[in-house]
Scaffold this active site. Sequence first.
Site, PDB file in Angstrom:
ATOM      1  N   CYS B  88       0.830  -1.203   0.000  1.00 44.42           N
ATOM      2  CA  CYS B  88       0.000   0.000   0.000  1.00 44.42           C
ATOM      3  C   CYS B  88       0.872   1.263   0.000  1.00 44.42           C
ATOM      4  O   CYS B  88       1.544   1.502  -0.981  1.00 44.42           O
ATOM      5  CB  CYS B  88      -0.987  -0.038   1.166  1.00 44.42           C
ATOM      6  SG  CYS B  88      -2.320   1.156   0.973  1.00 44.42           S
ATOM      7  N   HIS B 205      -3.604  -5.509   0.805  1.00 37.33           N
ATOM      8  CA  HIS B 205      -2.976  -5.726   2.111  1.00 37.33           C
ATOM      9  C   HIS B 205      -2.944  -7.203   2.520  1.00 37.33           C
ATOM     10  O   HIS B 205      -3.889  -7.680   3.142  1.00 37.33           O
ATOM     11  CB  HIS B 205      -3.766  -4.971   3.184  1.00 37.33           C
ATOM     12  CG  HIS B 205      -3.573  -3.502   3.170  1.00 37.33           C
ATOM     13  ND1 HIS B 205      -2.535  -2.882   3.843  1.00 37.33           N
ATOM     14  CD2 HIS B 205      -4.278  -2.510   2.583  1.00 37.33           C
ATOM     15  CE1 HIS B 205      -2.622  -1.573   3.665  1.00 37.33           C
ATOM     16  NE2 HIS B 205      -3.670  -1.320   2.904  1.00 37.33           N
ATOM     17  N   GLU B 207      -1.210  -8.435   4.901  1.00 33.46           N
ATOM     18  CA  GLU B 207      -1.106  -8.534   6.366  1.00 33.46           C
ATOM     19  C   GLU B 207      -2.460  -8.395   7.049  1.00 33.46           C
ATOM     20  O   GLU B 207      -2.617  -8.767   8.200  1.00 33.46           O
ATOM     21  CB  GLU B 207      -0.101  -7.489   6.894  1.00 33.46           C
ATOM     22  CG  GLU B 207      -0.638  -6.079   7.117  1.00 33.46           C
ATOM     23  CD  GLU B 207      -0.873  -5.283   5.837  1.00 33.46           C
ATOM     24  OE1 GLU B 207      -0.867  -5.869   4.750  1.00 33.46           O
ATOM     25  OE2 GLU B 207      -1.096  -4.054   5.949  1.00 33.46           O
TER      26      GLU B 207
END
Lengths: 84, 228
Positions: B88, B205, B207
């Site tokens: 990002c 994303h 994560e």
Amino acid sequence: MTAFTATVTVRLKRGVLDPEAETTQRSLERLGFDLNDLRSADVFELDLDADSADDAAERAEEMAERLLANPTIHDYDIEVTEAE
Amino acid sequence: MARVTIAVIQFGGSNCDRDAVQALGSLGFDAELVWHEDGLPADVDGVVLPGGFSYGDYLRAGAMAARSPIMAEVREAASEGTPVLGICNGAQIGCESSLTPGAFTTNESARFQCEHVYLRVENADTPWTSQYEEGDVVELPIAHGEGRYEISDDRLDELEAEDRILFRYCDEDGTVSPEANPNGSKHSVAGVTGDAEHVAVMMPHPERATLSDLGRTDGRGVLTGFAD
């Protein structure tokens, strides 16, 4: 040394979509204005001391290359004037 | 797995740094937060450039962080083989610092977009995608206002010829189309590799899709790339 103002104008390259400009244009049209196109640009005014206008332009160009513009998406031009 | 130490670099305005540490920790990595002014520790085995809004996205998203001194250290580590993943805002920083080609700029919608998207795995032969098969569809969240991938047509042709596209936005069935492209990215590109495949950036994303407590875990495979 002379005091100069170098004006760096950074624009999106032709053909690169500018959604903010399109939104701004639509907004103007909603207000009743008639226009064919709208392009936006960022303008940076750099006050600096240099031996000559060329020297000032050269330094402004380096600043544009290193930070102010992103060569992948931007073109830029530089105008140097003696500071008042 | 031998302990692998990964530096998650915090810039002023990073906000996915702790998420990355948690997610990496859950996969058995030894992840640590590194404040950018403290420099890159000598013994790290990997680097994450996390998401957020470094320097308030002033000038262009990622522009300021990309010029901070630690990025010169990250580029050097990357050139010596250390894996680097930009997520990002980290992806924007990666492109702004020339770790990876192209640029991420204003979404076609001119809006910030926070939603789940589907991605098709384009090249499963990289550390970041080896847990998937080419053509697999994964679901990951996006949260960005400047995620539209831009690059010259010629350069994109080169990247595609060199198989450097990691993921493209697609629909649930894996079909890439303008309708399934959330931000207007050129050729629906969501992630690319640098000159070497151990350096990569992506706007979605992984994560945020790693801890099973939070739902889907499709992002685990990406972070597992640090073990390769």
